[in-house]
Design an enzyme around this catalytic site. Sequence first.
Site, PDB file in Angstrom:
ATOM      1  N   HIS A 179     -18.283  -8.116 -12.413  1.00  0.00           N
ATOM      2  CA  HIS A 179     -19.253  -8.474 -11.376  1.00  0.00           C
ATOM      3  C   HIS A 179     -18.633  -9.126 -10.150  1.00  0.00           C
ATOM      4  O   HIS A 179     -19.311  -9.383  -9.178  1.00  0.00           O
ATOM      5  CB  HIS A 179     -20.326  -9.407 -11.935  1.00  0.00           C
ATOM      6  CG  HIS A 179     -19.842 -10.809 -12.165  1.00  0.00           C
ATOM      7  ND1 HIS A 179     -19.062 -11.149 -13.231  1.00  0.00           N
ATOM      8  CD2 HIS A 179     -19.994 -11.935 -11.436  1.00  0.00           C
ATOM      9  CE1 HIS A 179     -18.772 -12.434 -13.156  1.00  0.00           C
ATOM     10  NE2 HIS A 179     -19.314 -12.939 -12.077  1.00  0.00           N
TER      11      HIS A 179
HETATM   12  C1  UD1 Z   1     -22.668 -16.018  -9.127  1.00  0.00           C
HETATM   13  C2  UD1 Z   1     -21.463 -16.939  -8.943  1.00  0.00           C
HETATM   14  C3  UD1 Z   1     -20.299 -16.446  -9.807  1.00  0.00           C
HETATM   15  C4  UD1 Z   1     -20.725 -16.292 -11.247  1.00  0.00           C
HETATM   16  C5  UD1 Z   1     -21.927 -15.368 -11.309  1.00  0.00           C
HETATM   17  C6  UD1 Z   1     -22.425 -15.170 -12.707  1.00  0.00           C
HETATM   18  C7  UD1 Z   1     -21.293 -17.953  -6.708  1.00  0.00           C
HETATM   19  C8  UD1 Z   1     -20.485 -17.984  -5.475  1.00  0.00           C
HETATM   20  N1  UD1 Z   1     -21.001 -16.960  -7.573  1.00  0.00           N
HETATM   21  O1  UD1 Z   1     -22.307 -14.761  -8.614  1.00  0.00           O
HETATM   22  O2  UD1 Z   1     -19.258 -17.402  -9.748  1.00  0.00           O
HETATM   23  O3  UD1 Z   1     -19.655 -15.752 -11.998  1.00  0.00           O
HETATM   24  O4  UD1 Z   1     -22.975 -15.946 -10.506  1.00  0.00           O
HETATM   25  O5  UD1 Z   1     -23.429 -14.231 -12.740  1.00  0.00           O
HETATM   26  O6  UD1 Z   1     -22.143 -18.789  -6.905  1.00  0.00           O
HETATM   27  N2  UD1 Z   1     -29.367 -11.128  -8.496  1.00  0.00           N
HETATM   28  C9  UD1 Z   1     -30.449 -10.666  -9.199  1.00  0.00           C
HETATM   29  N3  UD1 Z   1     -31.076 -11.532 -10.043  1.00  0.00           N
HETATM   30  C10 UD1 Z   1     -30.684 -12.814 -10.197  1.00  0.00           C
HETATM   31  C11 UD1 Z   1     -29.580 -13.268  -9.458  1.00  0.00           C
HETATM   32  C12 UD1 Z   1     -28.927 -12.423  -8.622  1.00  0.00           C
HETATM   33  O7  UD1 Z   1     -30.832  -9.510  -9.082  1.00  0.00           O
HETATM   34  O8  UD1 Z   1     -31.308 -13.547 -10.991  1.00  0.00           O
HETATM   35  C13 UD1 Z   1     -28.638 -10.202  -7.597  1.00  0.00           C
HETATM   36  C14 UD1 Z   1     -29.036 -10.342  -6.167  1.00  0.00           C
HETATM   37  O9  UD1 Z   1     -29.107  -9.057  -5.615  1.00  0.00           O
HETATM   38  C15 UD1 Z   1     -27.879 -11.097  -5.546  1.00  0.00           C
HETATM   39  C16 UD1 Z   1     -26.697 -10.681  -6.412  1.00  0.00           C
HETATM   40  O10 UD1 Z   1     -27.262 -10.467  -7.703  1.00  0.00           O
HETATM   41  O11 UD1 Z   1     -27.686 -10.805  -4.202  1.00  0.00           O
HETATM   42  C17 UD1 Z   1     -25.630 -11.725  -6.487  1.00  0.00           C
HETATM   43  O12 UD1 Z   1     -26.162 -12.995  -6.915  1.00  0.00           O
HETATM   44  P1  UD1 Z   1     -25.462 -14.364  -6.439  1.00  0.00           P
HETATM   45  O13 UD1 Z   1     -26.072 -15.520  -7.127  1.00  0.00           O
HETATM   46  O14 UD1 Z   1     -25.392 -14.402  -4.966  1.00  0.00           O
HETATM   47  O15 UD1 Z   1     -23.974 -14.213  -6.939  1.00  0.00           O
HETATM   48  P2  UD1 Z   1     -23.388 -13.649  -8.307  1.00  0.00           P
HETATM   49  O16 UD1 Z   1     -22.654 -12.415  -8.007  1.00  0.00           O
HETATM   50  O17 UD1 Z   1     -24.414 -13.605  -9.385  1.00  0.00           O
END
Ligand code: UD1
Length: 393
Positions: free
Chosen positions: A220
Amino acid sequence: MKAMIVVGARPNFMKAAPILKAIERHNQASPAKIETLLVHTGQHYDAQMSDAFFADLNLPKPDISLGVGSDSHAAQTAEIMKRFEPVLLKETPDVVVVAGDVNSTIACALVAAKMNYSSGQRPLIAHVEAGLRSFDRSMPEEINRILTDHLSDILLVSEESGLRNLEQEGIPRERVFFVGNTMIDSLLASQQKADESPVLRQLGLNDSGSTKPYALLTLHRPANVDRPATFREILEGLAELRQQMSVIFPAHPRTQKQIQESGLESYFAATTDADSRIRMIKPQGYLDFLCLMKNAQMVITDSGGIQEETTGLGLPCVTVRENTERPVTVEEGTNLLAGVSREGIRQAIARQRNPSKTKKPVPRYWDGKAAERIVEVLLQQVSARLAQAQPTA
Ligand code: UD1
């Protein structure tokens, strides 16, 4: 003492749960109660990325939900800060506990560091999993780690490299406490429940009691999945393994989006393992994922936490990254860094198919008692601070 525990994203939940449980045990045994407030920023908000973990880890419903959701790094971090500040001002906890390296961690630590209660005080900041460094500042998490450590008053270190890193950065030794790994606390406490998970049967991996050999894959990190050429290279590195056994891939929402946008769908299948495509499934809850991990032949990942969990389980792990902020998993544990070239990944997988050592010693303090040590440190540090604040007669 009043402690505010902050969670926001998936990897925070299993780090916070044992601390809340250790506080509960303390409160049952001691007249000096610790009041807790659980704050969920809402960085992760899906049923699969958040709710399932609350249920599996038996976490109480958050006392306060900030509901920030997804956005760019700057917008998400800023929104958490804006919503967290009034909560902190209203609740005035003695200590704010943040965990790991996600945007919620730095956002809440920064608000707490600049807080000024009407008493003239601010809360102490305790950082769970302090001192980890990948030395790769292109990772957003590395920036979050460094800044959070430099804002924190109580640095709770999970592995020995953390002690060295903090010393090198000039953090005073009296702020640093080697307590161990709360993620491993959760792992050890949940093993039995994970064994009861129906997930192997549901995925057709367990026929009449015997488990088919399979590998478990998670990817991811933006650096791996946001660039189609890198993502494809990684998938090619799995070509040989895909011929040998099923590869089960619980895909993070970010990764699912990138697969569609990059036209990489032909590598994946939703159900069948009759051909050599990777079997993509939805993100799993904590117990189902733990069950999938425990029964896998090996795990291939770019996650930080999974490197630790596989070492905790004594299970071969191939990490698809050039570096790790968790070197103990390579030096003492079962982790092998593969880089992101197809040949590097192929070779690492081949080596891990025949690991030189199987059961390895578990790193120091990865013993299921990290949260208890954390509660002791918090009590000690908060009482010292309160004693200092008392006017002398
Ligand atoms: C975040 C953390 C990363 C961790 C990961 C675990 C930061 C900088 N990164 O990354 O260190 O390893 O979480 O998962 O904080 N989304 C959903 N549903 C959710 C949450 C997110 O669909 O409940 C999607 C959204 O489209 C979003 C993307 O996932 O834009 C990324 O989510 P985000 O929290 O920005 O970062 P992660 O890649 O999850």
